[in-house]
Design a protein around this motif. Sequence first.
Motif, PDB file in Angstrom:
ATOM      1  N   PRO A 126     115.518 -14.197 104.564  1.00  0.00           N
ATOM      2  CA  PRO A 126     114.767 -15.441 104.398  1.00  0.00           C
ATOM      3  C   PRO A 126     113.623 -15.548 105.409  1.00  0.00           C
ATOM      4  CG  PRO A 126     117.004 -15.886 105.186  1.00  0.00           C
ATOM      5  CD  PRO A 126     116.867 -14.410 105.048  1.00  0.00           C
ATOM      6  N   ILE A 127     112.444 -15.887 104.925  1.00  0.00           N
ATOM      7  CA  ILE A 127     111.253 -15.912 105.766  1.00  0.00           C
ATOM      8  C   ILE A 127     110.580 -17.278 105.637  1.00  0.00           C
ATOM      9  CG2 ILE A 127     108.925 -14.908 105.968  1.00  0.00           C
ATOM     10  CD1 ILE A 127     111.138 -13.085 106.876  1.00  0.00           C
ATOM     11  N   THR A 128     110.079 -17.795 106.743  1.00  0.00           N
ATOM     12  CA  THR A 128     109.281 -19.008 106.649  1.00  0.00           C
ATOM     13  C   THR A 128     107.883 -18.707 107.194  1.00  0.00           C
ATOM     14  OG1 THR A 128     109.720 -19.837 108.861  1.00  0.00           O
ATOM     15  CG2 THR A 128     111.355 -20.339 107.188  1.00  0.00           C
ATOM     16  N   THR A 129     106.930 -19.575 106.867  1.00  0.00           N
ATOM     17  CA  THR A 129     105.565 -19.395 107.358  1.00  0.00           C
ATOM     18  C   THR A 129     105.549 -19.361 108.877  1.00  0.00           C
ATOM     19  OG1 THR A 129     105.080 -20.895 105.573  1.00  0.00           O
ATOM     20  CG2 THR A 129     103.236 -20.207 106.940  1.00  0.00           C
ATOM     21  N   GLN A 130     106.436 -20.154 109.459  1.00  0.00           N
ATOM     22  CA  GLN A 130     106.529 -20.217 110.911  1.00  0.00           C
ATOM     23  C   GLN A 130     106.685 -18.828 111.520  1.00  0.00           C
ATOM     24  OE1 GLN A 130     106.140 -22.862 112.800  1.00  0.00           O
ATOM     25  NE2 GLN A 130     106.455 -21.590 114.629  1.00  0.00           N
ATOM     26  N   TYR A 131     107.493 -17.989 110.872  1.00  0.00           N
ATOM     27  CA  TYR A 131     107.739 -16.656 111.405  1.00  0.00           C
ATOM     28  C   TYR A 131     106.435 -15.857 111.447  1.00  0.00           C
ATOM     29  CZ  TYR A 131     112.722 -17.585 110.460  1.00  0.00           C
ATOM     30  OH  TYR A 131     113.976 -18.112 110.417  1.00  0.00           O
ATOM     31  N   ILE A 132     105.633 -16.003 110.393  1.00  0.00           N
ATOM     32  CA  ILE A 132     104.388 -15.228 110.329  1.00  0.00           C
ATOM     33  C   ILE A 132     103.449 -15.667 111.447  1.00  0.00           C
ATOM     34  CG2 ILE A 132     102.445 -14.560 108.857  1.00  0.00           C
ATOM     35  CD1 ILE A 132     104.204 -15.050 106.450  1.00  0.00           C
ATOM     36  N   LEU A 133     103.390 -16.974 111.662  1.00  0.00           N
ATOM     37  CA  LEU A 133     102.537 -17.500 112.732  1.00  0.00           C
ATOM     38  C   LEU A 133     103.014 -17.010 114.096  1.00  0.00           C
ATOM     39  CD1 LEU A 133     102.024 -21.141 111.438  1.00  0.00           C
ATOM     40  CD2 LEU A 133     100.455 -19.195 111.279  1.00  0.00           C
ATOM     41  N   GLU A 134     104.326 -17.046 114.248  1.00  0.00           N
ATOM     42  CA  GLU A 134     104.909 -16.592 115.511  1.00  0.00           C
ATOM     43  C   GLU A 134     104.577 -15.120 115.758  1.00  0.00           C
ATOM     44  OE1 GLU A 134     109.233 -16.865 116.156  1.00  0.00           O
ATOM     45  OE2 GLU A 134     108.920 -19.005 115.841  1.00  0.00           O
ATOM     46  N   PHE A 135     104.636 -14.376 114.677  1.00  0.00           N
ATOM     47  CA  PHE A 135     104.371 -12.946 114.747  1.00  0.00           C
ATOM     48  C   PHE A 135     102.935 -12.702 115.179  1.00  0.00           C
ATOM     49  CE2 PHE A 135     103.636  -8.762 112.844  1.00  0.00           C
ATOM     50  CZ  PHE A 135     104.729  -8.093 113.356  1.00  0.00           C
ATOM     51  N   GLU A 136     102.038 -13.463 114.605  1.00  0.00           N
ATOM     52  CA  GLU A 136     100.625 -13.337 114.951  1.00  0.00           C
ATOM     53  C   GLU A 136     100.419 -13.634 116.437  1.00  0.00           C
ATOM     54  OE1 GLU A 136      98.162 -15.890 112.610  1.00  0.00           O
ATOM     55  OE2 GLU A 136      96.382 -15.275 113.735  1.00  0.00           O
ATOM     56  N   GLU A 137     101.077 -14.699 116.883  1.00  0.00           N
ATOM     57  CA  GLU A 137     100.946 -15.092 118.285  1.00  0.00           C
ATOM     58  C   GLU A 137     101.461 -13.987 119.211  1.00  0.00           C
ATOM     59  OE1 GLU A 137     102.952 -18.777 119.120  1.00  0.00           O
ATOM     60  OE2 GLU A 137     102.729 -18.390 121.279  1.00  0.00           O
ATOM     61  N   ALA A 138     102.606 -13.414 118.812  1.00  0.00           N
ATOM     62  CA  ALA A 138     103.192 -12.360 119.636  1.00  0.00           C
ATOM     63  C   ALA A 138     102.273 -11.146 119.698  1.00  0.00           C
ATOM     64  CB  ALA A 138     104.559 -11.967 119.086  1.00  0.00           C
ATOM     65  N   LEU A 139     101.619 -10.829 118.575  1.00  0.00           N
ATOM     66  CA  LEU A 139     100.695  -9.693 118.565  1.00  0.00           C
ATOM     67  C   LEU A 139      99.525  -9.958 119.497  1.00  0.00           C
ATOM     68  CD1 LEU A 139     100.483  -8.602 114.829  1.00  0.00           C
ATOM     69  CD2 LEU A 139     101.587  -7.416 116.716  1.00  0.00           C
ATOM     70  N   LYS A 140      99.041 -11.197 119.467  1.00  0.00           N
ATOM     71  CA  LYS A 140      97.922 -11.554 120.343  1.00  0.00           C
ATOM     72  C   LYS A 140      98.299 -11.411 121.800  1.00  0.00           C
ATOM     73  CE  LYS A 140      95.448 -14.755 117.373  1.00  0.00           C
ATOM     74  NZ  LYS A 140      95.445 -16.188 117.020  1.00  0.00           N
ATOM     75  N   LYS A 141      99.573 -11.678 122.089  1.00  0.00           N
ATOM     76  CA  LYS A 141     100.016 -11.556 123.472  1.00  0.00           C
ATOM     77  C   LYS A 141     100.276 -10.105 123.851  1.00  0.00           C
ATOM     78  CE  LYS A 141     101.931 -16.081 124.267  1.00  0.00           C
ATOM     79  NZ  LYS A 141     103.076 -16.893 124.655  1.00  0.00           N
ATOM     80  N   GLY A 142     100.106  -9.205 122.895  1.00  0.00           N
ATOM     81  CA  GLY A 142     100.296  -7.787 123.189  1.00  0.00           C
ATOM     82  C   GLY A 142     101.743  -7.401 123.386  1.00  0.00           C
ATOM     83  N   ILE A 164     110.390 -10.416 125.505  1.00  0.00           N
ATOM     84  CA  ILE A 164     109.693 -11.052 124.388  1.00  0.00           C
ATOM     85  C   ILE A 164     110.005 -12.554 124.369  1.00  0.00           C
ATOM     86  CG2 ILE A 164     109.597 -11.230 121.866  1.00  0.00           C
ATOM     87  CD1 ILE A 164     110.019  -8.183 121.763  1.00  0.00           C
ATOM     88  N   ALA A 165     111.286 -12.875 124.538  1.00  0.00           N
ATOM     89  CA  ALA A 165     111.674 -14.286 124.521  1.00  0.00           C
ATOM     90  C   ALA A 165     110.993 -15.047 125.653  1.00  0.00           C
ATOM     91  CB  ALA A 165     113.197 -14.419 124.617  1.00  0.00           C
ATOM     92  N   LEU A 166     110.917 -14.408 126.830  1.00  0.00           N
ATOM     93  CA  LEU A 166     110.239 -15.038 127.973  1.00  0.00           C
ATOM     94  C   LEU A 166     108.771 -15.281 127.651  1.00  0.00           C
ATOM     95  CD1 LEU A 166     111.567 -13.174 131.135  1.00  0.00           C
ATOM     96  CD2 LEU A 166     111.401 -15.643 130.885  1.00  0.00           C
ATOM     97  N   ALA A 167     108.131 -14.272 127.090  1.00  0.00           N
ATOM     98  CA  ALA A 167     106.701 -14.375 126.825  1.00  0.00           C
ATOM     99  C   ALA A 167     106.416 -15.396 125.734  1.00  0.00           C
ATOM    100  CB  ALA A 167     106.157 -13.007 126.416  1.00  0.00           C
ATOM    101  N   MET A 168     107.311 -15.517 124.781  1.00  0.00           N
ATOM    102  CA  MET A 168     107.071 -16.405 123.647  1.00  0.00           C
ATOM    103  C   MET A 168     107.628 -17.814 123.878  1.00  0.00           C
ATOM    104  SD  MET A 168     105.434 -14.706 121.271  1.00  0.00           S
ATOM    105  CE  MET A 168     105.758 -15.572 119.736  1.00  0.00           C
ATOM    106  N   ASP A 169     108.261 -18.041 125.035  1.00  0.00           N
ATOM    107  CA  ASP A 169     108.853 -19.347 125.312  1.00  0.00           C
ATOM    108  C   ASP A 169     109.858 -19.756 124.250  1.00  0.00           C
ATOM    109  OD1 ASP A 169     108.170 -20.392 127.711  1.00  0.00           O
ATOM    110  OD2 ASP A 169     106.189 -21.062 127.043  1.00  0.00           O
ATOM    111  N   LYS A 170     110.702 -18.815 123.857  1.00  0.00           N
ATOM    112  CA  LYS A 170     111.681 -19.130 122.820  1.00  0.00           C
ATOM    113  C   LYS A 170     113.081 -19.036 123.406  1.00  0.00           C
ATOM    114  CE  LYS A 170     110.719 -19.117 118.353  1.00  0.00           C
ATOM    115  NZ  LYS A 170     111.181 -20.121 117.429  1.00  0.00           N
ATOM    116  N   PRO A 171     113.983 -19.905 122.944  1.00  0.00           N
ATOM    117  CA  PRO A 171     115.369 -19.784 123.383  1.00  0.00           C
ATOM    118  C   PRO A 171     115.964 -18.474 122.881  1.00  0.00           C
ATOM    119  CG  PRO A 171     114.990 -21.883 122.269  1.00  0.00           C
ATOM    120  CD  PRO A 171     113.775 -21.045 122.046  1.00  0.00           C
ATOM    121  N   LEU A 172     116.806 -17.865 123.690  1.00  0.00           N
ATOM    122  CA  LEU A 172     117.426 -16.602 123.308  1.00  0.00           C
ATOM    123  C   LEU A 172     118.910 -16.836 123.073  1.00  0.00           C
ATOM    124  CD1 LEU A 172     117.201 -13.528 122.964  1.00  0.00           C
ATOM    125  CD2 LEU A 172     117.581 -13.299 125.400  1.00  0.00           C
TER     126      LEU A 172
END
Lengths: 427, 308
Positions: free
Chosen positions: A42-58, B33-41
């Motif tokens: 199961p996938i939500t749009t939120q996941y895609i946005l989160e993924f994009e953000e994570a990529l930006k953070k390298g 990753i969790a630290l960088a993304m500010d997400k609960p683990l």
Amino acid sequence: MAVTEALIGIKRIPFRIRVISEKGCLMIFVDFFYTLKEYGVPITTQYILEFEEALKKGLAKDIDELYILSRLICVKRIEHLDGFDCAFSKYFFGIEMPRGGEYVDLFSLLESKPFKEWLDKQIKEGKLDFGDVRWRIPPQDLFKKFLKTLAEQNEAHHGGNKWIGTDGTSPYGHSGRSAGGLRVLGQSQRKSALKTIGERRYINFADTAKIRSENLRQALETFKNMVPSGPKTELDLDETVYRTAKNAGEIEFIFRSELRDKIKVALLIDNGGYSMDPYSALVSIVLSKIKDRFKDLKIYYFRNCIYGNIFLDQERLKKYPTEKLLVQDKDTRVLIIGDASMAPEELSYPDGAIEYGVNDKEPGEVWLKRINSRFRYSVWLNPIIKSFWLDAYGTNTLQMIGDIFHMEDLTLGGIKNAVDYINTQKE
Amino acid sequence: MSSNTNSKSNEDMRFYGTDRYFLSPELGSIVNIALAMDKPLLLMGEAGTGKTQLAFEVARALSMKIYVARCKSTMKGEELCYDHDTVARLYESRFGSKETGRDPAKFDDYIVNGPIGKSFLAEEKGVLLLDEIDKTESDVQDNLLDILEAYEFTIREIDRTIQAKYKPFIVITSNAKRELSDPFLRRCYCHYIEFPTPEQMRYIIALHYPKTSENLIDAALNIFYALRQQGFEKAPATSELLNWIGALKIEEVSPPTLKKIVDSGDRLPYLGALLKRAGDIQAYTNRINGRDRSADWDKKDTFSYKGY
């Protein structure tokens, strides 16, 4: 870091993906999420946005990190892990593995009694080596062998039975409607065979059904019986103020017990008979949710109708006298799940049970009435949708049982109604 | 939202394991990753896989303060954020509050912060551990959704929203005894920690007892993993193994002696360090005395075919 840059920067990413990402197209990753969806994650749009953000953070410097990152973002339940792995390998490496669903199916089939019995026999007869079975033969092959043996047996003994289906779409060929366990015996010729003699058959209502319904949990959430219990530790503010005022301002603390949920639930499930077959997936979802929800839950099984004994196990081998159920706490909420479709004899004649070995002088109707009068709160949940009740097979008995129990259908709405009905019953 | 203006920014915070904690590379990436993304683990897995320990070690390695909430089945969730001491307030309104210096007219003076409240109000980023979340009722998990999502909670009585000054790193552990709800899971990064392999276990032992001989570790690991296979009610886990090796070292039991004991079918020394339940110890004793042989055979016959 821009997303495209991040994508290009990922080390050891397969060539195919590199080319697309150099064109600066984020779409590929959106594609990936659709692949996940295909594999049942199961996938939500939120996941895609989160993924994009994570990529930006390298956060994904190589393909391994990309794997961990996307798994963290997308997989929330362990049962989706396999689907994720399949999707990832298909999308990034072009390797297609069998779908998660097939594995899940296969494992539940491997758990089934007939397969285990067959395997036991094979090992005992020396046709298969234990070590081979455990480590070397892939389960798929093992299962195919099993099917082959059974097919041969069927040919020999019954002149070609249909159960290794010609009518199903499942990869293992049993007829497509059987959603739960494995159909081993022949399809019964008439649904209301008076005495079904032969091996017992059961639908395995597995606890780990894939589909989950969040709404159902919420519907069951209102199903509570809050009573004060335990030590008096909670300050009763209203009473304290009242008494203090009466005392002319001299403070008097009043404590009370906390409200705790003390609900008891007895669940009786019809898990036998072909008429219940199509509903096994539905029942297993409901069952898993109910199990999560209630701490004090007892589950019993019966076949078609309730007589002098109900059963503690799905195979219906461990008997439990119905009379014992009838002396349980009056406040127990009794939920019965069954299609209420049977031969009229089963309900109203002595010795009417069709289960082999069950001979009961008292007709099922009598037992049902006893249960209904013993417990203050009882509901019959029918997997047949309400609008079909008049046309369904077994509509006669359905009506008769509907006269004894309050009946709702096993839909979200039906369960809500049932909960409301029980909650509004006064003592 | 105020964030990262403080001494530590999320980007420079990386966790590499510590001298006391063995960190598999995979788990290392996950924490970072969790630290960088500010997400609960959310960490799941059986007891003894180091779920709780991880939170403490992250706090220690990154010199952050840790706020611990041990969950109980009777919890409502709110008391993890704050509590209001009504009894004290009523008392002081009647008998005076000179000693405490609080003012009964002020609600604020009687707020007692729980671990979540404390971590939100702290002047520095900390670690917030919600231990064994699966023990709580499902409505408690629903109450915690805002905490996980927006890092805020509301003090109902005065309708004031408290927002985390510096988002703490939230670590949640669960033995997965009961299922967690989908909305709860959606807000976390979830990871299932596998039981350490013998190879990883070697590292863990080396971290705790650096001068243990390879032979002793070999012998102990063999016995340990064999015991885990035997279907005890509470199979020995990492902490039991470490305690046991500690005992063996102190009493200077040599690897040959240990091997001899096993080969001759005698009772293991310091068995109590490995098996905790009376029933398990009894089963073990029966087995080595040979009384349980028939039961063993039974077990082989009814071998479960699960997990091919």
